[in-house]
Design an enzyme around this catalytic site. Structure first.
Site, PDB file in Angstrom:
ATOM      1  CB  ALA A  66      -0.885  -0.016   1.242  1.00  0.00           C
ATOM      2  N   GLY A 112       0.512  -4.897   0.961  1.00  0.00           N
ATOM      3  CA  GLY A 112      -0.685  -4.926   0.111  1.00  0.00           C
ATOM      4  C   GLY A 112      -0.446  -5.617  -1.227  1.00  0.00           C
ATOM      5  CD  GLU A 115      -2.424  -7.344   3.140  1.00  0.00           C
ATOM      6  OE1 GLU A 115      -2.049  -6.202   2.817  1.00  0.00           O
ATOM      7  OE2 GLU A 115      -3.061  -7.590   4.174  1.00  0.00           O
ATOM      8  CD  GLU A 135       1.606  -5.380   5.802  1.00  0.00           C
ATOM      9  OE1 GLU A 135       2.402  -6.321   6.045  1.00  0.00           O
ATOM     10  OE2 GLU A 135       0.915  -5.341   4.779  1.00  0.00           O
TER      11      GLU A 135
HETATM   12  N1  COA Z   1       4.624   3.045  -0.581  1.00  0.00           N
HETATM   13  C1  COA Z   1       5.038   4.229  -1.097  1.00  0.00           C
HETATM   14  N2  COA Z   1       6.176   4.344  -1.803  1.00  0.00           N
HETATM   15  C2  COA Z   1       6.913   3.234  -1.988  1.00  0.00           C
HETATM   16  C3  COA Z   1       6.545   1.976  -1.462  1.00  0.00           C
HETATM   17  C4  COA Z   1       5.339   1.912  -0.731  1.00  0.00           C
HETATM   18  N3  COA Z   1       4.897   0.767  -0.220  1.00  0.00           N
HETATM   19  N4  COA Z   1       7.499   1.079  -1.800  1.00  0.00           N
HETATM   20  C5  COA Z   1       8.428   1.753  -2.509  1.00  0.00           C
HETATM   21  N5  COA Z   1       8.072   3.048  -2.617  1.00  0.00           N
HETATM   22  C6  COA Z   1       8.801   4.114  -3.325  1.00  0.00           C
HETATM   23  C7  COA Z   1      10.016   4.590  -2.528  1.00  0.00           C
HETATM   24  O1  COA Z   1       9.626   5.538  -1.539  1.00  0.00           O
HETATM   25  C8  COA Z   1      10.858   5.183  -3.640  1.00  0.00           C
HETATM   26  O2  COA Z   1      10.330   6.440  -3.977  1.00  0.00           O
HETATM   27  P1  COA Z   1      11.330   7.712  -4.208  1.00  0.00           P
HETATM   28  O3  COA Z   1      12.231   7.261  -5.346  1.00  0.00           O
HETATM   29  O4  COA Z   1      10.399   8.811  -4.587  1.00  0.00           O
HETATM   30  O5  COA Z   1      12.062   7.902  -2.920  1.00  0.00           O
HETATM   31  C9  COA Z   1      10.572   4.258  -4.823  1.00  0.00           C
HETATM   32  O6  COA Z   1       9.331   3.607  -4.536  1.00  0.00           O
HETATM   33  C10 COA Z   1      11.644   3.184  -5.015  1.00  0.00           C
HETATM   34  O7  COA Z   1      11.785   2.466  -3.803  1.00  0.00           O
HETATM   35  P2  COA Z   1      13.194   2.280  -3.029  1.00  0.00           P
HETATM   36  O8  COA Z   1      12.891   2.029  -1.578  1.00  0.00           O
HETATM   37  O9  COA Z   1      14.096   3.424  -3.362  1.00  0.00           O
HETATM   38  O10 COA Z   1      13.721   0.959  -3.741  1.00  0.00           O
HETATM   39  P3  COA Z   1      14.756  -0.097  -3.129  1.00  0.00           P
HETATM   40  O11 COA Z   1      15.133  -0.971  -4.253  1.00  0.00           O
HETATM   41  O12 COA Z   1      15.809   0.598  -2.339  1.00  0.00           O
HETATM   42  O13 COA Z   1      13.891  -0.960  -2.068  1.00  0.00           O
HETATM   43  C11 COA Z   1      11.938  -2.152  -1.300  1.00  0.00           C
HETATM   44  C12 COA Z   1      12.833  -1.761  -2.510  1.00  0.00           C
HETATM   45  C13 COA Z   1      10.708  -2.850  -1.860  1.00  0.00           C
HETATM   46  C14 COA Z   1      12.716  -3.082  -0.363  1.00  0.00           C
HETATM   47  C15 COA Z   1      11.521  -0.859  -0.536  1.00  0.00           C
HETATM   48  O14 COA Z   1      10.987   0.060  -1.476  1.00  0.00           O
HETATM   49  C16 COA Z   1      10.497  -1.074   0.539  1.00  0.00           C
HETATM   50  O15 COA Z   1      10.820  -1.560   1.606  1.00  0.00           O
HETATM   51  N6  COA Z   1       9.250  -0.660   0.277  1.00  0.00           N
HETATM   52  C17 COA Z   1       8.184  -0.690   1.260  1.00  0.00           C
HETATM   53  C18 COA Z   1       7.668  -2.082   1.453  1.00  0.00           C
HETATM   54  C19 COA Z   1       6.620  -2.071   2.519  1.00  0.00           C
HETATM   55  O16 COA Z   1       6.860  -1.862   3.685  1.00  0.00           O
HETATM   56  N7  COA Z   1       5.392  -2.345   2.087  1.00  0.00           N
HETATM   57  C20 COA Z   1       4.284  -2.502   2.985  1.00  0.00           C
HETATM   58  C21 COA Z   1       3.462  -1.307   3.010  1.00  0.00           C
HETATM   59  S1  COA Z   1       2.073  -1.557   4.090  1.00  0.00           S
END
Ligand code: COA
Length: 258
Positions: A66, A112, A115, A135
């Site tokens: 999400a 999400g 999910e 989460e």
């Molecule tokens: N919501 C909003 N933005 C998200 C996102 C999310 N769930 N997941 C990734 N993004 C965005 C990042 O903020 C980043 O944006 P920016 O370039 O404007 O800063 C962009 O997507 C790229 O992500 P980034 O974190 O730079 O990539 P990465 O390769 O370093 O890491 C992940 C990849 C998937 C490990 C990391 O993005 C992550 O942990 N995301 C969140 C996962 C999460 O907790 N999801 C559950 C949400 S309830």
């Protein structure tokens, strides 16, 4: 069909929906959830479409969760509404759809995103895919059915471990645990998924729809409301403020805890 956050097209009885926000790793914001509901509703109403495939654009992510930036400032009430509305518009909607829906998981499927894949009738993953429910690392719980569907698919103990550690598992473990049915290379993923969809498309749509209803009827529903309540309550905690702020500030959270 034309959308801001999706690509959708139908060919040979198969409707393919590609979530298309690669710069945000296809994170599910409210607009994307609404558009997914619209696209799925349209395919379900089109009798030429026998199977729907959902995938993500780019090589990195199916859906990374999400959209954290969108809900970081929500109150408990708004959090609860977010989960309830999302479940109605997308997750329960897909699970109970008469048209079969397959998730082609082409990369990260987190929160999400996992999910969404679990709400689909089954899942096929590329070998680079990584799956998890992170989460609790944000101070919240899965709110789109994850606490219910993950244990249904992989068993309670494994689901508890994945939810509590907030860790990710690779595609091969996901297959061994029954979370995905097949693992293929990223290049082969869509063609492989379409081959299975074509097999399904040859069978009776009426019978398939009744089979989906019958399979789903075997699962208890009570837990979903508990999940929505717990998800909403998390939004009133200091842990949630710290977890989401830390994500946005790109640092590790330090949870105040109980
Ligand atoms: N919501 C909003 N933005 C998200 C996102 C999310 N769930 N997941 C990734 N993004 C965005 C990042 O903020 C980043 O944006 P920016 O370039 O404007 O800063 C962009 O997507 C790229 O992500 P980034 O974190 O730079 O990539 P990465 O390769 O370093 O890491 C992940 C990849 C998937 C490990 C990391 O993005 C992550 O942990 N995301 C969140 C996962 C999460 O907790 N999801 C559950 C949400 S309830």
């Amino acid at each position: 069909m034309s959308f801001e956050n999706l690509l959708a097209s139908a060919e040979n009885g198969i409707g393919t929906i590609t979530i298309n926000r690669p710069a945000k790793l296809n994170a599910l914001n409210r607009a994307t959830i609404n558009e997914l509901n619209d696209a799925i509703t349209a395919f379900d109403a089109d009798t030429d479409v026998k199977v729907i495939i959902i995938t993500g654009s780019g090589e990195k992510a199916f859906v990374a969760g999400a959209d954290i930036a969108e809900f970081a400032n929500f109150t408990e009430e708004e959090g609860e509404k977010l989960a309830a509305l999302g479940q109605t518009l997308l997750f329960d909607f897909i699970e109970n759809l008469g048209t079969p829906v397959i998730a082609a998981v082409n990369g990260f499927a987190l929160g999400g995103g996992l999910e969404l894949a679990m709400a689909c009738h089954f899942r096929i993953a590329s070998d680079n895919a990584k799956m998890g429910l992170p989460e609790v690392s944000l101070g919240v719980i899965p709110g789109y059915g994850g606490t219910q569907r993950l244990p249904q698919l992989i068993g309670k103990g494994r689901a508890m471990e994945m939810i509590m550690t907030a860790g990710m598992i690779p595609a091969e473990d996901a297959k061994a645990w029954g979370l995905v049915n097949h693992v293929v290379s990223q290049a082969e993923l869509l063609d492989f998924t379409k081959t299975i969809a074509e097999k399904i498309a040859k069978n009776s749509p009426v019978a398939i729809s009744k089979a989906i209803t019958a399979v789903n009827a075997g699962f208890v529903k009570e837990g979903y409301n508990e999940e929505i309540r717990g998800f909403g309550q998390a939004f009133g905690t200091e842990d949630f403020k710290e977890g989401t702020t830390a994500f946005i500030e790109k640092r590790k959270p330090v949870f105040p805890g109980r």
